[in-house]
Design an enzyme around this catalytic site. Sequence first.
Site, PDB file in Angstrom:
ATOM      1  N   ASN A  20     -28.714  29.864  13.515  1.00 29.84           N
ATOM      2  CA  ASN A  20     -29.742  30.907  13.419  1.00 29.84           C
ATOM      3  C   ASN A  20     -30.795  30.519  12.376  1.00 29.84           C
ATOM      4  OD1 ASN A  20     -28.216  32.307  15.250  1.00 29.84           O
ATOM      5  ND2 ASN A  20     -28.363  34.259  14.176  1.00 29.84           N
ATOM      6  N   ASP A  50      11.051  50.236   8.664  1.00 29.06           N
ATOM      7  CA  ASP A  50      12.221  51.044   8.938  1.00 29.06           C
ATOM      8  C   ASP A  50      13.445  50.132   8.877  1.00 29.06           C
ATOM      9  OD1 ASP A  50      13.717  53.247   9.592  1.00 29.06           O
ATOM     10  OD2 ASP A  50      13.274  53.157  11.732  1.00 29.06           O
ATOM     11  N   ASP A  81     -23.899  28.002  22.774  1.00 27.20           N
ATOM     12  CA  ASP A  81     -23.114  28.297  21.571  1.00 27.20           C
ATOM     13  C   ASP A  81     -21.822  29.063  21.832  1.00 27.20           C
ATOM     14  OD1 ASP A  81     -24.683  26.970  19.868  1.00 27.20           O
ATOM     15  OD2 ASP A  81     -25.667  28.703  18.980  1.00 27.20           O
ATOM     16  N   GLU A 128     -26.726  36.883  19.210  1.00 31.83           N
ATOM     17  CA  GLU A 128     -26.448  37.598  20.464  1.00 31.83           C
ATOM     18  C   GLU A 128     -25.056  37.292  21.012  1.00 31.83           C
ATOM     19  OE1 GLU A 128     -30.772  37.124  19.916  1.00 31.83           O
ATOM     20  OE2 GLU A 128     -29.108  35.687  20.004  1.00 31.83           O
ATOM     21  N   ASP A 147      10.709  52.638  15.027  1.00 28.05           N
ATOM     22  CA  ASP A 147      11.130  52.740  16.421  1.00 28.05           C
ATOM     23  C   ASP A 147      11.357  54.174  16.872  1.00 28.05           C
ATOM     24  OD1 ASP A 147      13.336  53.255  14.878  1.00 28.05           O
ATOM     25  OD2 ASP A 147      14.710  51.982  15.995  1.00 28.05           O
TER      26      ASP A 147
END
Length: 937
Positions: free
Chosen positions: A724, A356, A757, A314, A658
């Site tokens: 988990n 460029d 957590d 979560e 640019d």
Amino acid sequence: MPVRIRARDTSDTTDGVGDSATGPDDVQRLPADRLREALNSPPGGLTTQDAARRRTRCGPNQMPRAPGRGAWRLIAAQLTDLFALMLLLASAGTFVIYAMGRPRDTGTLQLAVAILCVVVLNASIGFAQEYSAERTSESLQAMVPHRCRVLRGGEVTDLPAADLVPGDVVLLEAGDAVPADCRLVEAHDVTVNNAALTGESAPVGRSAQAVDAGPLLRARNCVFMGTDVISGSARAVTFATGTATEFGRIFRLAAAAPRQKTPLQHQVAAMARRVAGTALATGGLLFAVRLPAGQGLVPSFVFALGVMVALVPEGLPATLSVSLAIGVRRMARSHALVKKLLAVEALGSTTVVCTDKTGTLTQAEMTVTRIWAGGGTHRVSGVGYAPVGDVQDPDDVRELLLSAALCSNARLLRPEGHGHWRVLGDTTEGALLVAAAKAGVDPAAHETAGPRTTEHPFDAERMLMSTVTGTPARGYEVHVKGAPQAVLGRCSALMTQGGSRPLDETARKAVDVANDELASQGLRVLAVARRTASGPRPDRQEAESGLTFLGLAGMLDPPRPEVSAAVAACRRAGIRIIMLTGDHPLTAEAVARRVGIVRHPDPVVVSGTELGALDEPGLEALLARPGEHLLCRVSPEHKMRVVTALQRRGAVVAVTGDGANDAPALKHADIGVAMGASGTDVAREAAVMVLLDDSFASIATAVRLGRAVYQNIRKFLVYLFSHNIAELVPILAATFVGFPLVPLTAVQVLAIDLGSDVLPALALGAEPPERDVMDRPPRPPHEPLFSPAVLRRILFLGGIQAAGVCAVFFWHINATGIPYAQFTADDPVYRKAITLVQAGIVVSQFFNALAVRTERESIVRAGLFSNPWLLAAGAFGILLMAAISYLPPLQAVFHTAPLNATDWAVLAALGALLLAADEARKAWLRRRTVTAQGGPS
């Protein structure tokens, strides 16, 4: 019958705009009077009524505003995230169970509200980060000048540029921004800066003469929206406005280009699908197993919901958003502004940078670096427009620089406030003024003593200009500068250190050799000459013949001083650099060699014409050729094709630029990087990253920080998913041994995931880059977040945590000797057992956070206290767990019981065991690496 020219992309069929059109070629090839007739544009300009009718049909002379992402869209995006949808579904189901229950269970309602609060919290954090990143102004309009001078009804009128229509007569002078696409009908010494459209660094001359049909952007008698008039004055007829202009064509290309998803977006989406599928399947399976066993519908649903919640991280969306925001702030401190959070990591994944030249690798300021005079070459130090530097043997070049400065209409402007030196007018003339100042020449003093009396402006046919000034000692003098061959052809003498001598074939060859040598260095070369005039106003033929050749000036747009180191850093990081520029191949190669993009003798140099002739397989084959690639004279379409071809080959492409001509490629790339100071607004709008200091070096810094972001994301993924496993395994173990209750409730899982957590995970996201991050090759673009190494570490750490909490739970339950079937949710023994499980996960996660900070290096060497935020976050989680254990209001919500000192000591020992096990794993990896490299076994 007059020829009618169609205004491009309009449906106009009256007023002489659009009847029987033959296309834009007519704009170039028709003489001025025929052009006026074709566009139905009287010499005195349109009437107000005609202009109003044309504006109604053609629309305003502006770009349509890009639709922004409103707040509601950003909120919807947060709520339609896969994890959010799963939790919303779980919350809705829990609300339904609560509403249908008889009697209603307050705990079920608390669970439903808790899950909903998790969704709201995640959405709020994600929305806040995205909203702040999305608040960039719609700045495309700034590319179109707001007002312009137009002839309407025979009078000069100052109008908003948006009111301009095809057929309008526009008056242009030096310093003006061109408001639309126009054909010149009168021109006096006009040069324009087309860099925003073509990428060319040098100003280009323009004339009113008809030319042969060809590419419109190369037409010498046309000027275009988004460009600037550098020198001269002109009268022009508008033939295209708004989206029908060349600028509008680029706008449409950029608007049509899809915004590419970053590698992290793809990987997070794939991970979410796998985790969600696993959670739903596991929860459904256990629901199906427990229901027939007589557990009841509601208890079985709540149990399955607990399993699903245990599997869903979560806190991951909020952690990911805030961690990326930390990367955004770090990059901002390094002058890189990121507009989209996920772009932070994308640059760290980059395998190819298409850069460029003008304004990106160079300073966009012409600088004289070499002068050939008196038979020798003289170096000029310093860069840019600041007159700081020295000229080698200045006495030998002062006459040349004085004539060059007197044959100039530019002005050198001093800094204002915290600004810098600027040039008003032609940048080439500005460079000559700066070189004159470095040699101690003061042209203003000479002009005061002998003012200019005549000027013969530059034009494209003669390729030179000349001025006449008076001198107190020598009478009137002509000063000439221009293309070397054009000036040399009008000279009869050569100035040497010993004085003037006839310009014979030997001397001409010496000049040619010097010119070729300067040009081979990528320099733009101008010749300077002088002669004595018979009076103040000689005609052009007399003024520009019988000249004395003074010498040559070679200039370039100098590379930024920090670019070479940045290019070298990108090379070490395994990133390929390809130059895409609108400039001449020789100029491009010279700059590329100076900054280190080209190091070998034979780079792959390809022109835009050659690119246009290649089909897609041919283009991919070209880009696959080994060696260094320079793509010159390229158009916006060429840049987009190159980016697409590289992406098809599996590259993660970053594009820098640019100009407006860079916008389509910037948007189409995996990550577009625009210049913030010198870049155009349309380029900044199309890009997802803006370099505030225009420095290519900031790209190397951003790559380093981007790679660190990805490393940190993996660290907190290991951290989050390992616990988990510790949440899920006890629940599964209880099912298989027949324990009727869950060892960890869904509300406890939410408290762990969000209360204990998130802060440590955020602290892991703030870990600084590892020392060797730029000495590694780019990670494979398709490498999953859950790589085999990551999965092994998750299972290793999660397995240790799961074994520990299962041990403490069943040890406490079995120590009472009570049969499993007699346990109820309110039993004090059960409540303390689930408190031990929750506290065991929180404490072990504190040690887990220390372990995952490094992959192989010992945490002792990295420093236990080098990340104080991590220690503080871990301590907060433990204090929160203590509050849940001891405070009665929280005990009522979480069904917990108080723990004693022995309980905490056992849990701390289990956490320390996890850290020790991971330190042993790291030591084994280090020994294996040393052995593989041939070191001691």
